[in-house]
Structure formats: structure tokens, C-alpha cells
Design an enzyme around this catalytic site. Sequence first.
Site, PDB file in Angstrom:
ATOM      1  N   THR A 145       0.881  -1.086   0.049  1.00 16.26           N
ATOM      2  CA  THR A 145      -0.076  -0.122  -0.145  1.00 16.26           C
ATOM      3  C   THR A 145       0.930   1.136  -0.041  1.00 16.26           C
ATOM      4  OG1 THR A 145      -1.712  -1.189   1.342  1.00 16.26           O
ATOM      5  CG2 THR A 145      -1.810   1.220   1.197  1.00 16.26           C
ATOM      6  N   PHE A 192      -4.513 -17.914  -5.122  1.00 16.48           N
ATOM      7  CA  PHE A 192      -5.719 -17.924  -3.919  1.00 16.48           C
ATOM      8  C   PHE A 192      -4.936 -18.794  -2.990  1.00 16.48           C
ATOM      9  CE2 PHE A 192      -8.069 -17.008  -7.932  1.00 16.48           C
ATOM     10  CZ  PHE A 192      -8.669 -15.919  -7.740  1.00 16.48           C
ATOM     11  N   LEU A 193      -3.583 -18.597  -2.584  1.00 20.56           N
ATOM     12  CA  LEU A 193      -3.285 -19.325  -1.321  1.00 20.56           C
ATOM     13  C   LEU A 193      -3.499 -19.021  -0.150  1.00 20.56           C
ATOM     14  CD1 LEU A 193       0.440 -19.658  -3.054  1.00 20.56           C
ATOM     15  CD2 LEU A 193      -1.617 -21.108  -3.469  1.00 20.56           C
ATOM     16  N   ALA A 249     -12.213  -9.601  -0.272  1.00 19.01           N
ATOM     17  CA  ALA A 249     -13.178  -8.789   0.240  1.00 19.01           C
ATOM     18  C   ALA A 249     -14.304  -9.764   0.647  1.00 19.01           C
ATOM     19  CB  ALA A 249     -13.584  -7.703  -0.830  1.00 19.01           C
ATOM     20  N   CYS A 276      -3.172  -9.587   3.173  1.00 19.95           N
ATOM     21  CA  CYS A 276      -3.947  -9.188   2.109  1.00 19.95           C
ATOM     22  C   CYS A 276      -5.313  -8.550   2.234  1.00 19.95           C
ATOM     23  CB  CYS A 276      -4.316 -10.643   1.285  1.00 19.95           C
ATOM     24  SG  CYS A 276      -2.815 -11.190   0.588  1.00 19.95           S
ATOM     25  N   GLN A 301      -6.860  -6.441   4.493  1.00 24.63           N
ATOM     26  CA  GLN A 301      -7.002  -4.936   4.395  1.00 24.63           C
ATOM     27  C   GLN A 301      -6.370  -4.268   3.315  1.00 24.63           C
ATOM     28  OE1 GLN A 301      -6.922  -2.747   8.245  1.00 24.63           O
ATOM     29  NE2 GLN A 301      -5.361  -1.629   7.378  1.00 24.63           N
ATOM     30  N   LYS A 345      -2.437 -15.663  12.820  1.00 26.54           N
ATOM     31  CA  LYS A 345      -3.079 -16.825  12.991  1.00 26.54           C
ATOM     32  C   LYS A 345      -2.316 -17.843  13.275  1.00 26.54           C
ATOM     33  CE  LYS A 345      -3.243 -18.403   8.208  1.00 26.54           C
ATOM     34  NZ  LYS A 345      -4.285 -19.103   6.971  1.00 26.54           N
TER      35      LYS A 345
END
EC number: 1.1.1.22
Length: 446
Positions: A56, A124-125, A187, A238, A240, A301
Amino acid sequence: MVKICCIGAGYVGGPTMAVIALNREAMPGKNLFFSTNVEKHVSEADIIFVSVNTPTKTRGLGAGKAADLTYWESAARMIADVSKSDKIVVEKSTVPVKTAEAIEKILTHNSKGINYQILSNPEFLAEGTAIEDLFSPDRVLIGGRETPDGQRAIKALKDVYAHWVPEDRIICTNLWSAELSKLAANAFLAQRISSVNAMSALCEATGADVSQVSHAIGKDTRIGPKFLNSSVGFGGSCFQKDILNLVYICECNGLTEVANYWKQVIKVNDYQKSRFVNRVVSSMFNTVSGKKIAILGFAFKKDTGDTRETPAIDVCNGLLGDKAWLSIYDPQVTEDQIQRDLAMKKFDWDHPVHLQPMSPTSVKQVTVVWDAYEATKNAHGLCILTEWDEFKSLDFQRIFDNMQKPAFVFDGRNVVNADKLREIGFIVYSIGKPLDPWLKDMPAMA
């Protein structure tokens, strides 16, 4: 033999190339190499994956929302400089919609007669299961131009994956759909977490139990049970970042209402973290100043040492702001990483180390220990911020005996048996669960 080169060997590039190499047709000898001679391998490759960081932006236009494409652009310019034959260039990094168009412009304006085809092939891991996800993906998404050359490029990449992925799981779309699908998927996942976290606040206010509510709604096959665990908030590199990116794209296209809708997902996540801190402070006679508080878990996590955007950072900083003393234990996160995270400005973590503050001043109210019992010794309260399995089997009687009284447990991941802990003598707060009588008269938000 198709030659494939990947620029970037981080969380995405490394595992992806290893799995592609493993699944190529039988070749004599080794077929996976790591090199720093990027130019040589790019010029020899037929397909080039670009898997560089897209952090970002921290300053300038779109700061705090837009993706910084500096690394992507320099990769594209280097490809244009060294290529001597036609190339398929594959976006593997998560990028804003229309990035492919910008990259295409850089390549075609510097093409020297070479034909470039840009494909979007988002990853998409999930961390902790990346190799499994690559071996058995829900879907592989390939987006390209709807021209004969574009379709040929899509087929070339599809053939690479078809070595081990069933054809019905390989989805081919146009470029923009592929780029947007990645942002939309993250999202939607983050939105589910914020939805259940919003419910957790209402559960506490009404005496409902968020686990029972989640279980009941998860039984509806249209909703399903995944991503319905209430917690102190979502983290990771990813969610946020991608939502902020989505918000920025909406704003750039004049879609203010859509942007505001997605902003709310992040607002609820921030609210959940503040609410947790306020519960801790208000329960402990409205001050944690000078009190030792144990923090169990710092990673975003379990089963990873990754601390990017972990809710633990905001919770710890909130408690430090009220002058608490923190003793932190996480089985996989180093002291250096924790000190760096607590001293760093938002979004700095996603930029290369040499651009980060050189030696972050260590926060003197923080000690990092390698044992949950050491962390909780003489503490007034303990906060569980990561759902590590080992926290379920701790000897809580031993912990209680060595803590100051009254002894508080604030379970930000709903991993402990609150009733058993109350029998031992703890005052327990579990997110979204009926409140301990002690907490009933305490405000949830200051």
C-alpha cells in the site's frame, strides 16, 4: 520445452514454481533453479511470472489506499530491456484492476518489434496450506485479451496447469475479470469475518452466544460454516490491503457508495480491536497503568510466524497507550519481529527491509518470553490473541496460582473453556459470549 521464469521467490513465487516444476513432464535431472541473474533468465524464458510485492502506498496520490506498483513497473521495464523474443507475461502479484493495461503500455512502447501478451493469474493461497492449495486448488483463474494472440497465450498457460489441475477447475476470463476476482474474493472473506464480529458485539449486549449463532446460520447451505468464527479481528497481508485497493478503485471511478460499503468492513475490524482493548481496561478498574498483562499469541493466525497486520499489534499498542507492561509469548514469532512491529508505522511492514526504520527503538514496557507460564507469572490479566492449539491445553490452575488477584482472562479467539476457568477463579471475557457478572456493568466502549 516451455521455459518459465518467475521474478520474485517469496510466499507466492517460490511455492508456485516448485509445484509447477514438480508437475512438468518427466525430465532428466533438475528443473527448478534459483538465480539472481534475472536478466539472463528473463531473456531466455517463454513465460515470465511476475510475483513482486505490491504494498500500500505510504505517501503521495492514493496514500493509505492505493497499491504501490513501483516494483511491478521496474520488472516490466527490465523485461522490455532484455527480451529478444515474444513473451507471455503473467501477473501473479495481487494488483489493482487495469494494471495489466499499464504494463502492456510499458512493454509495447518499448517493444522493439517483440510481441508481448499479458495474462492475469491471481493466487488464492492460504498461509499454512499453500502447497496443499497449489496441489488441489478450488480454481485456477487465467485472464487474457479476447484476441487470437491473447487466447493462444491463455491456452499456453492453461497447458502448464493442466499437468495436474482438472480442466473444469481452470477458469478463463478477460483480463479485468481475473484482476477484480482476486480483490473481490478477499473482500468477501473479510466481510464474513466483520459480519460475525459485528454480531459478537450484539451477542454480548443481549446475552446470546456468538458460537451458537454462527453454528445455526452456518447450517444454511447458502451461507456455509467457513469463516464464521468470531475473534479479536482479521489480519494477514492481504485482506485489509486488498479492500483498501478496492475502495480506491471505486473512488477513482466515482462509485462513492460502493467504496463506503467496503470501507465499513475495515471499520468493523478496527472497532472489534478497540472494543477488546476497552473491555480489558474497563474490567481492570478502568486502568492498566503499571500492570503486567500477558499476551499469548502474536501471529495473525495459528501455524504461521507471520505478523503482517495482526490484530495483536493494535491491541498491544492500545494497552501500551494506557501504560500497561506487556509480557508476550508466541511459539513462532521472534522478539526482534515483535519489537519491530510495535515500533513501526502502518504499512511500513510491506516495504523492503532496507526502506524500513533501521533499528526500531524497542518498546521498554514490552518483554518477550518463550513460555506461556513465564508470560503469565505475576500478571493481572492475560489476553489470548492467536488460536494456537497449545493454549487449549495449558495448566490454567498453575497459571491462576501465579497471577495477581483478581485474575482476568480475555479470550480474543474463543479457545478456552470459560466455565472451567471460572471454576478455578478467573474472571473471563470471551468474545461474543454471555458476559461474566463482573463485566455486566462495565461499558463495552469508552
